[in-house]
Design a protein around this motif. Structure first.
Motif, PDB file in Angstrom:
ATOM      1  N   ASP A   1       0.952  -1.279   0.014  1.00  0.00           N
ATOM      2  CA  ASP A   1      -0.038  -0.144   0.058  1.00  0.00           C
ATOM      3  C   ASP A   1       1.008   1.227   0.051  1.00  0.00           C
ATOM      4  OD1 ASP A   1       0.545   0.861   2.655  1.00  0.00           O
ATOM      5  OD2 ASP A   1      -1.139  -0.427   3.483  1.00  0.00           O
TER       6      ASP A   1
ATOM      7  N   ARG B   1       1.530   3.625   1.996  1.00  0.00           N
ATOM      8  CA  ARG B   1       2.750   3.955   3.338  1.00  0.00           C
ATOM      9  C   ARG B   1       3.711   3.030   3.216  1.00  0.00           C
ATOM     10  NH1 ARG B   1       3.934   1.418   7.434  1.00  0.00           N
ATOM     11  NH2 ARG B   1       2.395  -0.291   7.107  1.00  0.00           N
TER      12      ARG B   1
ATOM     13  N   LEU C   1       0.392  -6.812   1.209  1.00  0.00           N
ATOM     14  CA  LEU C   1      -0.981  -6.790   1.866  1.00  0.00           C
ATOM     15  C   LEU C   1      -1.237  -8.309   2.460  1.00  0.00           C
ATOM     16  CD1 LEU C   1      -2.716  -4.261  -0.031  1.00  0.00           C
ATOM     17  CD2 LEU C   1      -1.306  -3.923   1.949  1.00  0.00           C
TER      18      LEU C   1
ATOM     19  N   GLN D   1      -9.794  -2.949  12.756  1.00  0.00           N
ATOM     20  CA  GLN D   1      -8.867  -2.279  11.659  1.00  0.00           C
ATOM     21  C   GLN D   1      -8.443  -3.198  10.654  1.00  0.00           C
ATOM     22  OE1 GLN D   1      -5.420  -1.590  14.134  1.00  0.00           O
ATOM     23  NE2 GLN D   1      -6.002   0.335  14.916  1.00  0.00           N
TER      24      GLN D   1
ATOM     25  N   ASP E   1      -8.954  -4.261   4.695  1.00  0.00           N
ATOM     26  CA  ASP E   1      -9.297  -4.933   3.495  1.00  0.00           C
ATOM     27  C   ASP E   1     -10.250  -4.311   2.710  1.00  0.00           C
ATOM     28  OD1 ASP E   1      -7.680  -7.093   4.658  1.00  0.00           O
ATOM     29  OD2 ASP E   1      -9.473  -8.110   5.645  1.00  0.00           O
TER      30      ASP E   1
ATOM     31  N   HIS F   1      -8.065  -1.713   0.663  1.00  0.00           N
ATOM     32  CA  HIS F   1      -6.798  -2.344   0.182  1.00  0.00           C
ATOM     33  C   HIS F   1      -5.359  -1.681   0.927  1.00  0.00           C
ATOM     34  CE1 HIS F   1      -9.338  -4.497  -2.389  1.00  0.00           C
ATOM     35  NE2 HIS F   1      -9.986  -3.120  -2.762  1.00  0.00           N
ATOM     36  N   VAL F   2      -5.517  -1.694   2.132  1.00  0.00           N
ATOM     37  CA  VAL F   2      -4.261  -1.384   2.706  1.00  0.00           C
ATOM     38  C   VAL F   2      -3.845  -2.326   3.805  1.00  0.00           C
ATOM     39  CG1 VAL F   2      -4.303   1.046   2.192  1.00  0.00           C
ATOM     40  CG2 VAL F   2      -5.328   0.416   4.541  1.00  0.00           C
ATOM     41  N   SER F   3      -2.741  -2.241   4.457  1.00  0.00           N
ATOM     42  CA  SER F   3      -2.560  -3.097   5.525  1.00  0.00           C
ATOM     43  C   SER F   3      -3.035  -2.562   6.972  1.00  0.00           C
ATOM     44  CB  SER F   3      -1.149  -3.437   5.690  1.00  0.00           C
ATOM     45  OG  SER F   3      -0.409  -2.286   6.315  1.00  0.00           O
ATOM     46  N   ARG F   4      -3.193  -3.648   7.932  1.00  0.00           N
ATOM     47  CA  ARG F   4      -3.985  -3.035   9.161  1.00  0.00           C
ATOM     48  C   ARG F   4      -3.032  -2.166   9.894  1.00  0.00           C
ATOM     49  NH1 ARG F   4      -3.025  -3.716  13.937  1.00  0.00           N
ATOM     50  NH2 ARG F   4      -1.205  -4.863  13.802  1.00  0.00           N
ATOM     51  N   GLN F   5      -1.779  -2.427   9.571  1.00  0.00           N
ATOM     52  CA  GLN F   5      -0.721  -1.282  10.255  1.00  0.00           C
ATOM     53  C   GLN F   5      -0.903  -0.051   9.734  1.00  0.00           C
ATOM     54  OE1 GLN F   5       0.104  -4.493   8.839  1.00  0.00           O
ATOM     55  NE2 GLN F   5       1.042  -5.321  10.675  1.00  0.00           N
ATOM     56  N   THR F   6      -1.152   0.110   8.474  1.00  0.00           N
ATOM     57  CA  THR F   6      -1.465   1.617   7.865  1.00  0.00           C
ATOM     58  C   THR F   6      -2.849   2.331   8.513  1.00  0.00           C
ATOM     59  OG1 THR F   6      -0.489   0.993   5.825  1.00  0.00           O
ATOM     60  CG2 THR F   6      -1.964   2.657   5.712  1.00  0.00           C
TER      61      THR F   6
ATOM     62  N   ASN G   1      -3.707   1.493  11.366  1.00  0.00           N
ATOM     63  CA  ASN G   1      -3.387   1.708  12.784  1.00  0.00           C
ATOM     64  C   ASN G   1      -2.714   2.972  12.865  1.00  0.00           C
ATOM     65  OD1 ASN G   1      -3.077   0.885  15.736  1.00  0.00           O
ATOM     66  ND2 ASN G   1      -1.018   0.257  15.226  1.00  0.00           N
TER      67      ASN G   1
ATOM     68  N   LYS H   1      -3.290   6.704  14.962  1.00  0.00           N
ATOM     69  CA  LYS H   1      -2.295   7.099  15.866  1.00  0.00           C
ATOM     70  C   LYS H   1      -1.785   8.385  15.486  1.00  0.00           C
ATOM     71  CE  LYS H   1      -0.359   2.733  17.875  1.00  0.00           C
ATOM     72  NZ  LYS H   1       0.961   2.056  17.660  1.00  0.00           N
TER      73      LYS H   1
END
Lengths: 178, 64
Positions: free
Chosen positions: A42, A44, A108, B17, B22, B25-30, B32, B36
């Motif tokens: 993604d 980031r 991902l 999250q 999902d 279409h990004v990661s959970r960490q993004t 998060n 934050k």
């Protein structure tokens, strides 16, 4: 060509075959199940990887500078190519650690356990290769190619430890946010 | 600065999250990191999140 070079080429060939076959099998499996698989990073993650590439690039530049100074002052310390590959290992390590720390190492849908298994396998193979060539890390007073096996093993061990630490930290800090 | 509006809107829709990640279409960490305040998303990602959560850009991302 000596036995070492044959072994080197065989290793590369077998790795390419394993990667090609496993990705073909996975693609077919996903196509059959109709599953959409996102193998991308993604925005980031892409930005974080860009910073990691930058850090790795400057690490390699710095290493080459220091290496050139050492050779000039103290003379050659490794066989041709060995010092260069060591620099590549160091910069790959820097890239990997920064990516892992910033959650940008995996795409991902990839799982950390897959990488832990892969890293563990590399450490195991390199340890076995190192034991085989133990006590023969120098030739005519210069570090030789045998040394690269333990160095590679240590590199992947560090990446494995970074991944484990990251997973542990995520569990501790993000537990209530998920 | 933490984006509490985003977190509240996600919680109001009973999404984790991972579920929001999902959907956009990004990661959970993004997700998060956005909550934050560690990451400023692109306008495209902001719009995707707004569509999923049924909110406007102002409601989720405008700082008073």
């Amino acid at each position: 060509m000596d036995a070492r070079m044959w072994g080197f080429l065989t290793g590369i060939f077998l790795t390419a075959v394993v990667v090609a076959v496993s990705s073909y099998v996975r693609r077919r499996k996903r196509a059959k199940s109709g599953e959409i698989w996102d193998d991308s990073f993604d925005e980031r993650q892409q930005a974080a990887r860009g910073k990691a590439f930058e850090a790795a690039f400057f690490t390699l530049l710095f290493y080459l500078l220091v290496n050139a100074a050492v050779i000039k002052i103290a003379g050659i310390w490794a066989q041709p190519g060995v010092d260069g590959v060591m620099g590549i290992f160091i910069s790959i390590g820097v890239f990997g650690i920064i990516c892992i720390r910033s959650d940008a190492f995996m795409t991902l849908r990839e799982k950390p356990k897959t990488y832990l298994l892969l890293f563990g396998l590399v450490v195991l193979i390199q340890t076995m290769a190192s034991v085989d060539s133990l006590h023969t890390f120098t030739t005519d007073g210069l570090l030789n190619w045998n040394l690269l096996s333990p160095v590679c093993g240590v590199l992947f061990l560090i990446l494995m430890a970074s991944l484990l630490l990251k997973m542990r930290r995520d569990r501790l800090t993000d537990g209530d946010d998920i | 600065m933490k984006n509490l509006k985003l977190k509240a809107a996600r919680a109001a829709m009973d999404l984790s999250q991972q579920e929001l990640a999902d959907a956009v279409h990004v990661s959970r960490q993004t997700v998060n990191a956005m909550e934050k305040g560690d990451y400023n998303p692109s306008i495209r990602l902001c719009l995707s999140i707004c569509k999923v959560l049924g909110k406007t850009l102002d409601e989720l991302f405008w700082e008073e």
